[in-house]
Scaffold this motif. Sequence first.
Motif, short mmCIF file in Angstrom:
data_model
loop_
_atom_site.label_atom_id
_atom_site.label_comp_id
_atom_site.label_asym_id
_atom_site.label_seq_id
_atom_site.Cartn_x
_atom_site.Cartn_y
_atom_site.Cartn_z
N ASP A 171 0.87 -1.18 0.00
CA ASP A 171 0.00 0.00 0.00
C ASP A 171 0.91 1.23 0.00
N SER A 173 0.60 4.17 -1.03
CA SER A 173 0.02 5.46 -0.67
C SER A 173 0.14 5.72 0.82
N ASN A 174 0.25 4.65 1.61
CA ASN A 174 0.44 4.77 3.06
C ASN A 174 1.84 4.36 3.50
#
Length: 437
Positions: A171, A173-174
């Motif tokens: 992930d 984006s995180n």
Amino acid sequence: MRRSIWAAGAVSVLAFTAAAHAETITIATVNNGDMIRMQKLAEDFTKNHPDIQLEWVTLEENVLRQRVTTDIATKGGQYDVMTIGNYEVPIWAKQDWLVALDDMPDGYDTDDILPSIRSALTYEDKLYAAPFYGESAMVMYRTDLAEKAGVEIPDQPTWTDIKKAAEAMTDKSNEVYGICLRGKPGWGENMAFLTAMANSYGAAWFDKDWKAQLDSDEWKAAVNDYLDMMNEDGPPGASSNGFNENLSLFQQGKCGIWIDATVAASFVTDPDESTVADKVAFAQFPNKEGVDNHGNWLWSWNLAIPTSTDSEDAAKQFIAWATSKDYTKLVADKEGWRAAPPGTRTSLYENEEYQKAAPFAEMTLNSMQAATPDKPSVQDVPYTGGQFVAIPEFQGIGTAVGQMFSAALAGQMSADQAIQNAQQLTNREMTKAGYPK
């Protein structure tokens, strides 16, 4: 009152006199958590040995190897105690560069050292280094991320299992990356991992005639899968990441899977250091489907004495303290059994308190016992070593090849070019050394 003042002054004078006449030993060690802890606890040693003072030289892994190798080969005498691996011990013992440790003090219990580790540190029936901690390699992964992604990692995963899980956990984006693996160049950095991975794909460094096999189908498959995983699901700047950098990333919650040394387990499960301490599980080092080799490496960081020292007795006293059962108990008393140096003594794995405190203990021991350094590849090979090749030339060759694969990870050359360069360099250096028949 005068008597008290006089007594205090006398004690100060005695302490000053003892310090003035103390023998100083210089200890070269690696910059990792267990060794830093040893330095913090060394007051216990100096309190009981006021005639010995300790001077520490703490270095990053690649720098340590370079400096101690240069010092011992030139008989420089800069260090009295060296932190070295089981790769160096038999090679240096054969050169008469190390002091034998066959006269450790009563109660040291050399027989308690795990047989595989003791054997790796023995040359011609004599022990030439004492293990501070031992390790194999295993998978460490985030249970919460695996559950969220709907993937399972079995106790004995394949690389297909790992690739699938890494992709599902990513992930970006995180700032959560599915997998973190060593990329920093060095024979004991990225090449320790890549050699183990290649072994698990059925590869070998050399054939029976010492001809390089780095352009084999097995090596190509391992290197390409490694680069694909790291480029797609790994962290940015991975070509600069070694053990310490990946440990930090995992502790910060930025890695879904980390495959590295079993010694890392106590640090990723330390609630004072790791933000994911209660969300970690363990599995054996992966293998390629159809290959009966999980690539388990066998490594130990050990304390040894160069023959160039002028302080042999003092150095032996320090090593006996730092690698003893009493030191293990000292760590447990100060920081809990989970922090005890792993992988060296049978008694530790028979200790119920340790088993209870260390959820990784069983997997660590199983991984170490599964290691087959005498038969590192499923192919018939002329060398031993597991994640390294136990010949003197490997230190230079492994580091040079590691630089090529690190450059490929950084996007500076293709996988095919790195493999071709590695094959040519290895054959050239082995020919110079007179190996190929």
